[in-house]
Design a protein around this motif. Sequence first.
Motif, short mmCIF file in Angstrom:
data_model
loop_
_atom_site.label_atom_id
_atom_site.label_comp_id
_atom_site.label_asym_id
_atom_site.label_seq_id
_atom_site.Cartn_x
_atom_site.Cartn_y
_atom_site.Cartn_z
N SER A 242 -13.72 -30.34 7.59
CA SER A 242 -12.50 -29.64 7.77
C SER A 242 -11.98 -28.86 6.61
O SER A 242 -11.68 -27.77 6.52
CB SER A 242 -11.27 -30.50 8.38
OG SER A 242 -10.00 -29.64 8.48
N ALA A 243 -12.19 -29.82 5.32
CA ALA A 243 -11.67 -29.31 4.05
C ALA A 243 -12.62 -27.90 3.72
O ALA A 243 -11.99 -27.00 2.93
CB ALA A 243 -11.35 -30.21 2.96
N GLU A 245 -14.24 -26.18 5.61
CA GLU A 245 -14.19 -24.98 6.33
C GLU A 245 -12.93 -24.10 5.74
O GLU A 245 -13.06 -22.80 5.85
CB GLU A 245 -14.16 -25.36 7.87
CG GLU A 245 -15.44 -25.91 8.51
CD GLU A 245 -15.29 -26.60 9.93
OE1 GLU A 245 -16.28 -26.43 10.76
OE2 GLU A 245 -14.26 -26.96 10.29
N ASN A 246 -11.99 -24.97 5.62
CA ASN A 246 -10.74 -24.31 5.17
C ASN A 246 -11.28 -23.55 3.87
O ASN A 246 -10.63 -22.39 3.55
CB ASN A 246 -9.68 -25.31 4.77
CG ASN A 246 -9.24 -25.76 5.99
OD1 ASN A 246 -9.57 -24.96 7.20
ND2 ASN A 246 -8.60 -27.17 6.20
N SER A 249 -13.19 -20.35 4.44
CA SER A 249 -12.44 -19.36 5.04
C SER A 249 -11.51 -18.67 4.19
O SER A 249 -11.66 -17.29 4.29
CB SER A 249 -11.39 -19.91 5.91
OG SER A 249 -12.05 -20.76 7.20
N PRO A 256 -8.08 -20.04 7.89
CA PRO A 256 -8.99 -21.24 8.38
C PRO A 256 -9.45 -21.22 10.03
O PRO A 256 -8.76 -21.00 10.79
CB PRO A 256 -8.09 -22.66 8.13
CG PRO A 256 -7.09 -22.14 6.89
CD PRO A 256 -6.87 -20.58 7.43
N LYS A 257 -10.78 -21.28 10.00
CA LYS A 257 -11.26 -21.49 11.35
C LYS A 257 -12.65 -22.45 11.22
O LYS A 257 -12.92 -22.86 10.11
CB LYS A 257 -11.92 -20.10 11.63
CG LYS A 257 -13.05 -19.59 10.77
CD LYS A 257 -13.37 -18.28 11.47
CE LYS A 257 -14.73 -17.70 10.63
NZ LYS A 257 -15.18 -16.54 11.06
N GLU A 258 -13.03 -22.82 12.34
CA GLU A 258 -14.20 -23.61 12.39
C GLU A 258 -15.47 -22.74 12.48
O GLU A 258 -15.66 -21.73 12.60
CB GLU A 258 -14.23 -24.75 13.72
CG GLU A 258 -13.12 -25.63 13.81
CD GLU A 258 -13.41 -26.24 15.12
OE1 GLU A 258 -14.37 -26.15 15.89
OE2 GLU A 258 -12.47 -27.15 15.38
#
Length: 464
Positions: A242-243, A245-246, A249, A256-258
């Motif tokens: 998650s970090a 990906e942020n 982004s 932020p997205k996946e």
Amino acid sequence: MKSVSYALLLAVVAAMINGCAVGPDFTSPKPDIPNEWKNKEQNSSLEMLSKWWEKLNDPELNALVEKGLNQNKEIAIAAAQNEIFMAQLGIVKSNFLPQISANGSVSRQKLSSTTSNRSSTFNDHATSYGLNMAMSQFEIDFWGKFARAEESAKASLLASEYNHQLIRSSIAANIVMSYNSLLTQHKLLENGHNNVSLAEQIASIAQAKWDQGVGSYQDVLQARAAVDEARSIIPPIEAKISALENALSVLIGEFPKEFEIGENHTVVFSIEVPAGLPSTLLKRRPDILAAESSWHAANASIGVAKAEYFPSFSLTGLLGFQSADLSKLIQSPSSIWQITPAVTLPIFTAGRVENQVNVAKAQTKEAQARYEQTILVAFSEVENALKERRTLLAEGKALASAQKQYIQAETLTKVEYDNGKTGYLPLLIIRQSRLSNENQIVINEEATRQNFVKLCKALGGGWE
């Protein structure tokens, strides 16, 4: 009188054309860089590599880098700063031409009608009209002060452009490195889930043996603990994903997205580096070029400061018309003009000019030292990247060999465990060692890809 005016005019023109520029001229440095690297490659011939990230053969990554180069906000900031320097150069250039303004005026006034000596036709109301063009104080660049200022501004603009390139290069590298880390975490997550699945299978076998009375309850407890331990690894990996990906982004200029990573995603783990990379590649690094341009700008500022020692020559002028009759305003009898040459000679400045020169000289020394330091750091970065590459390749080879042996050992031990010839603990130890080694392989593969990025960045964008 006319001859004097013509002589003055010729003197001004000569001063504008032939004005000398005080201060030292800048000579591009020729740094004494070693001809080859201490940790040089010995494998293949030199090849072209401009968009170096395309060597990773990943269309998704290529699209992300292009998007980042077009949308990243740090790049946009650098581009705007570049425009500022371009405008500042235009301001400096404006000093070479006179500043002319135009104004028109109408005035109406009432005079006293009771004063003495007034004729019978006296009109106590008066109107006057004016139309003028004025030249504000125009300093002639006799000593090259403005020429040096323009030289400094051009060098500063060039430094800004190189910094723009440097930021673009850094953003591209950061996108590739973040993407590589994201791939690694996804692989570790996949391994983690496989680890959980395998631990659950072994726990089921241990439980079944205990239920049949042929196993030990200790094996059951150890197997259950192994399942919980395997599951505990999953959440931290998901948090890292998650970090990353942020961060990715932000790098591509989006919220932020996946990021979808395909199941059949192929990754290039090792990039072949050409042999005989010339050390002169460093000279095209944007940070080195920017440091050189900043040194040039500082050097030119010495001339700007030194020009204050000498007298300055300036002109002001006025050309226009004045008339009490609007219909006769733009006529030869209504014309007016004025020209005022001036000379300003500094006699006592309380050390101000001298210290301004000293400041400029010191700033030039600082810029030169920064340039030399930048080259040393750049050379060190390449050396470190080349050395790290050798280490990572050797480590990867050893890890791959160990993995083959762990797989063989685990296969043999599982057969013995299934046949009741050994307990669960030996199998657990081998399995944990194999999974740990497998994760080390994944991390080594990531480090090898990141090393490729470091080397390309250290060389100023690959090699050519």
